[in-house]
Design a protein around this motif. Structure first.
Motif, mmCIF file in Angstrom:
data_model
loop_
_atom_site.group_PDB
_atom_site.id
_atom_site.type_symbol
_atom_site.label_atom_id
_atom_site.label_comp_id
_atom_site.label_asym_id
_atom_site.label_seq_id
_atom_site.Cartn_x
_atom_site.Cartn_y
_atom_site.Cartn_z
ATOM 1 N N ASN A 15 48.501 47.140 35.133
ATOM 2 C CA ASN A 15 47.515 46.527 36.027
ATOM 3 C C ASN A 15 47.167 47.404 37.231
ATOM 4 O OD1 ASN A 15 47.159 44.063 34.545
ATOM 5 N ND2 ASN A 15 49.200 43.462 35.214
ATOM 6 N N THR A 16 48.127 48.201 37.692
ATOM 7 C CA THR A 16 47.814 49.142 38.771
ATOM 8 C C THR A 16 46.767 50.145 38.300
ATOM 9 O OG1 THR A 16 50.066 48.929 39.650
ATOM 10 C CG2 THR A 16 48.783 50.845 40.365
ATOM 11 N N ALA A 118 49.164 45.745 43.110
ATOM 12 C CA ALA A 118 49.030 44.799 42.001
ATOM 13 C C ALA A 118 50.299 43.961 41.893
ATOM 14 C CB ALA A 118 48.783 45.545 40.691
ATOM 15 N N ALA A 119 50.131 42.664 41.697
ATOM 16 C CA ALA A 119 51.293 41.780 41.595
ATOM 17 C C ALA A 119 50.931 40.531 40.800
ATOM 18 C CB ALA A 119 51.794 41.371 42.971
ATOM 19 N N ARG A 120 51.971 39.870 40.320
ATOM 20 C CA ARG A 120 51.751 38.589 39.650
ATOM 21 C C ARG A 120 51.214 37.561 40.637
ATOM 22 N NH1 ARG A 120 53.982 33.616 39.204
ATOM 23 N NH2 ARG A 120 55.522 34.137 40.808
ATOM 24 N N ARG A 121 51.855 37.514 41.840
ATOM 25 C CA ARG A 121 51.447 36.475 42.778
ATOM 26 C C ARG A 121 51.606 36.880 44.243
ATOM 27 N NH1 ARG A 121 50.210 31.144 42.425
ATOM 28 N NH2 ARG A 121 50.663 29.829 44.231
ATOM 29 N N SER A 150 43.919 44.287 46.809
ATOM 30 C CA SER A 150 44.918 43.787 45.872
ATOM 31 C C SER A 150 44.278 43.209 44.629
ATOM 32 C CB SER A 150 45.781 42.718 46.550
ATOM 33 O OG SER A 150 44.981 41.660 47.043
ATOM 34 N N ILE A 151 45.092 43.182 43.579
ATOM 35 C CA ILE A 151 44.644 42.630 42.301
ATOM 36 C C ILE A 151 45.828 41.901 41.676
ATOM 37 C CG2 ILE A 151 45.228 44.643 40.851
ATOM 38 C CD1 ILE A 151 42.413 44.206 39.546
ATOM 39 N N HIS A 152 45.540 40.829 40.958
ATOM 40 C CA HIS A 152 46.605 40.005 40.396
ATOM 41 C C HIS A 152 46.695 40.163 38.871
ATOM 42 C CE1 HIS A 152 46.157 38.031 44.318
ATOM 43 N NE2 HIS A 152 47.393 37.621 44.149
ATOM 44 N N GLN A 156 50.533 43.169 30.966
ATOM 45 C CA GLN A 156 49.642 44.329 30.913
ATOM 46 C C GLN A 156 48.234 43.911 30.527
ATOM 47 O OE1 GLN A 156 51.230 47.958 29.216
ATOM 48 N NE2 GLN A 156 49.312 48.363 28.161
ATOM 49 N N GLY A 157 47.258 44.305 31.328
ATOM 50 C CA GLY A 157 45.862 43.987 31.065
ATOM 51 C C GLY A 157 45.378 42.708 31.707
ATOM 52 N N GLU A 158 46.303 41.922 32.259
ATOM 53 C CA GLU A 158 45.924 40.630 32.833
ATOM 54 C C GLU A 158 45.028 40.782 34.058
ATOM 55 O OE1 GLU A 158 48.372 36.541 32.712
ATOM 56 O OE2 GLU A 158 49.216 38.033 34.082
#
Length: 205
Positions: A15-16, A118-121, A150-152, A156-158
């Protein structure tokens, strides 16, 4: 113009990387060259405060840090991307940045910096702040977007599903391109800001 993009994730296509690649599309539209350095999957040890770089102008450990140093010197902008682990950046990336910034003696004034996380939450803003400190300690203007960069996504790919996050990356890249071009024009007309001799103050007497 050129931007050096540092991927601090152990996962090269995670995701990064999605966030960095979204920025790369805009840089290409702006006529700005990009180069990627994948750090997160490398064996990078931390700084040991030996001071050898003060004399040699390079880190005593011959690894990706010294390989990246000339690319850092040549670029107009630096983007650092990291996943979030325990509300902080990947430890491998931090070890890399510690040594890269400390061991390089060239003037970094007015190179543009940007960090993306990038993080889940959670933990995004603390990691974002952590990375930006590398820029501000050496006179690098920090590019901003439309939100904290930031991006959530967990799997992988989410991150491709985070439309606001992807838009934030595109906005950041456009703003960064504008800032780099504006600084280039300013340097041509006015030069770099005058620098005073550093004053070092210790707090223990």
């Amino acid at each position: 113009m050129k931007v050096l993009m540092i991927n601090g994730s152990p996962h090269g296509q995670g995701n990064t990387n999605i966030a960095l690649k979204e920025m790369e599309k805009i840089f290409a539209q702006e006529g700005i060259e990009t180069e990627f350095v994948h750090v997160g999957n490398k064996d990078i040890r931390g700084c040991i405060a030996c001071g050898s770089c003060m004399e040699k102008g390079r880190c005593v450990f011959e690894d990706l840090v010294n390989e990246t140093a000339p690319k850092f010197e040549a670029c107009d902008g630096l983007v650092v991307g990291s996943p979030v682990y325990y509300a902080s950046a990947n430890a491998t990336l931090v070890a890399f940045l510690d040594r890269l910034f400390y061991s390089t003696r060239f003037d970094k004034t007015m190179k543009v910096g940007a960090s993306v996380v990038a993080a889940r939450r959670g933990g995004l803003s603390s990691t974002f702040d952590e990375l930006n400190k590398f820029f501000t300690i050496c006179g690098m203007p920090v590019a901003s977007g439309q939100y904290w960069n930031s991006i959530h996504g967990r799997s992988q790919g989410e991150a491709l599903e985070d439309q606001e996050g992807l838009q934030s990356m595109r906005t950041l890249a456009r703003n960064m391109a504008f800032l780099m071009k504006s600084i280039a024009l300013g340097k041509e007309q006015f030069g770099l800001p005058e620098k005073e001799k550093p004053v070092r103050t210790n707090f223990v007497r």
